[in-house]
Scaffold this active site. Structure first.
Site, PDB file in Angstrom:
ATOM      1  N   LYS A  32       0.833  -1.207   0.000  1.00 34.42           N
ATOM      2  CA  LYS A  32       0.000   0.000   0.000  1.00 34.42           C
ATOM      3  C   LYS A  32       0.876   1.269   0.000  1.00 34.42           C
ATOM      4  CE  LYS A  32      -2.378  -0.908   3.765  1.00 34.42           C
ATOM      5  NZ  LYS A  32      -1.754  -2.137   4.275  1.00 34.42           N
ATOM      6  N   ARG A 107     -10.076   0.563   9.664  1.00 30.64           N
ATOM      7  CA  ARG A 107      -9.591  -0.749  10.104  1.00 30.64           C
ATOM      8  C   ARG A 107     -10.727  -1.567  10.715  1.00 30.64           C
ATOM      9  NH1 ARG A 107      -4.173   0.237   9.504  1.00 30.64           N
ATOM     10  NH2 ARG A 107      -2.842  -1.097  10.719  1.00 30.64           N
ATOM     11  N   ARG A 150      11.609  -6.127   5.705  1.00 33.82           N
ATOM     12  CA  ARG A 150      11.208  -4.735   5.491  1.00 33.82           C
ATOM     13  C   ARG A 150      11.955  -3.780   6.432  1.00 33.82           C
ATOM     14  NH1 ARG A 150       4.947  -2.847   4.967  1.00 33.82           N
ATOM     15  NH2 ARG A 150       4.880  -2.469   7.196  1.00 33.82           N
ATOM     16  N   ARG A 194      -0.678  -9.244  13.504  1.00 34.48           N
ATOM     17  CA  ARG A 194      -1.286  -8.204  12.659  1.00 34.48           C
ATOM     18  C   ARG A 194      -2.041  -8.824  11.486  1.00 34.48           C
ATOM     19  NH1 ARG A 194       3.374  -4.668  10.833  1.00 34.48           N
ATOM     20  NH2 ARG A 194       1.843  -3.240   9.985  1.00 34.48           N
TER      21      ARG A 194
HETATM   22  P1  AMP Z   1       0.016   0.507   9.674  1.00 32.78           P
HETATM   23  O1  AMP Z   1       1.244   1.271   9.384  1.00 32.78           O
HETATM   24  O2  AMP Z   1      -1.173   0.939   8.870  1.00 32.78           O
HETATM   25  O3  AMP Z   1       0.236  -0.991   9.589  1.00 32.78           O
HETATM   26  O4  AMP Z   1      -0.393   0.807  11.208  1.00 32.78           O
HETATM   27  C1  AMP Z   1       0.507   0.528  12.257  1.00 32.78           C
HETATM   28  C2  AMP Z   1      -0.258   0.462  13.566  1.00 32.78           C
HETATM   29  O5  AMP Z   1      -0.901   1.724  13.829  1.00 32.78           O
HETATM   30  C3  AMP Z   1      -1.370  -0.568  13.606  1.00 32.78           C
HETATM   31  O6  AMP Z   1      -0.891  -1.866  13.922  1.00 32.78           O
HETATM   32  C4  AMP Z   1      -2.261   0.015  14.706  1.00 32.78           C
HETATM   33  O7  AMP Z   1      -1.693  -0.213  15.986  1.00 32.78           O
HETATM   34  C5  AMP Z   1      -2.176   1.520  14.457  1.00 32.78           C
HETATM   35  N1  AMP Z   1      -3.217   1.979  13.513  1.00 32.78           N
HETATM   36  C6  AMP Z   1      -3.033   2.466  12.255  1.00 32.78           C
HETATM   37  N2  AMP Z   1      -4.195   2.803  11.671  1.00 32.78           N
HETATM   38  C7  AMP Z   1      -5.160   2.504  12.578  1.00 32.78           C
HETATM   39  C8  AMP Z   1      -6.575   2.610  12.570  1.00 32.78           C
HETATM   40  N3  AMP Z   1      -7.239   3.055  11.486  1.00 32.78           N
HETATM   41  N4  AMP Z   1      -7.250   2.213  13.682  1.00 32.78           N
HETATM   42  C9  AMP Z   1      -6.611   1.753  14.766  1.00 32.78           C
HETATM   43  N5  AMP Z   1      -5.269   1.617  14.854  1.00 32.78           N
HETATM   44  C10 AMP Z   1      -4.532   1.990  13.763  1.00 32.78           C
END
Ligand code: AMP
Length: 249
Positions: A32, A107, A150, A194
């Protein structure tokens, strides 16, 4: 041919009543972030990653950063209210007036519903801002391999992947030569947690957007450029961007 500002005309602005919103869905490691870079360059709308904003707060040790650090480290989800407020502040900025690309939001089904209500409030006149939803589909095995290798630049946030996008010099950012780091949430046990969480939460979100017929599936297992071309073509058609004379820049 690379596009210039004047070549782009998105047939919609705030005064016309709706905003162009692209939601990029996909598990961690689907690409993404990488694909968003190309979309931003070609579509001239900002990429908003809720994960990046949260990590930035943690890095700057803000009150919000301190509040969410533990949740991010264990791969959990931050509360809907907190993320929506943070997002509302970001999309209120002038650079989001025409539209924006969301990565990492929504999410949960609740976040999708909150986003609908939020966009409806911002609509002017009769026209609705229906988000375009694209899901990048990638097998779990591929994701584990990608995420395992990564690394990210702590200064400019560019993501490198041993498989898809290795840095020119091992361990150093191509842009600013900062030392690359492995994110806490890209460690193996956290990755598995995750991915599981993603699988549990994506189904109701897809169900929600499928009702309005706005979900497009894109095979994310192919070379980066091939995926970029397909994404751009989908968005160009959906947003009715005039002038077919643009390509990848
Ligand atoms: P990402 O970089 O999108 O994988 O996000 C990293 C972490 O940020 C996730 O594992 C969550 O802990 C938090 N996070 C990001 N976006 C959200 C969201 N929309 N709702 C809740 N937690 C989020």
């Amino acid at each position: 041919m690379a596009g210039t500002e004047s070549e782009f005309h998105i047939k919609c602005d705030r005064s016309a009543g709706s905003q162009k919103v692209l939601i990029l869905l996909g598990p961690p490691g689907a690409g993404k972030g990488t694909q968003s870079e190309t979309l931003v360059k070609n579509l001239k709308v900002p990429h908003i990653s809720t994960g990046d904003i949260l990590r930035d707060h943690i890095r700057r040790e803000t009150a919000l950063g301190k509040q969410v650090k533990e949740t991010l480290d264990r791969g959990g989800l931050v509360s809907d209210d907190l993320v929506l407020n943070m997002l509302a502040e970001r999309v209120g900025a002038a650079d989001c007036a025409i539209g924006f690309i969301l990565d990492g939001f929504p999410r949960t089904l609740e976040q999708a519903e909150l986003l609908d209500a939020f966009l409806a409030k911002r609509d002017v006149g009769e026209q609705r801002s229906l988000p375009l939803v694209i899901r990048l589909k990638v097998e779990a095995e591929t994701l584990l391999r990608r995420l395992g290798g990564r690394q990210v630049c702590p200064a400019c946030h560019v993501i490198y992947s041993a498989e898809l996008r290795p840095p020119m010099v091992d361990g150093l950012c191509d842009m600013d030569e900062s030392g690359l780091i492995t994110r806490e949430d890209d460690k193996k046990e956290t990755i598995l947690r995750r991915l599981k969480l993603y699988e549990e939460q994506i189904a109701p979100i897809i169900g929600h957007y499928s009702k309005s017929g706005s979900v497009m599936d894109v095979n994310g297992e192919r070379p980066v450029e091939e995926i970029s071309k397909e994404l751009l073509s989908i968005v160009r058609n959906a947003w009715r961007i005039e002038n077919a004379e643009y390509g990848l820049s």
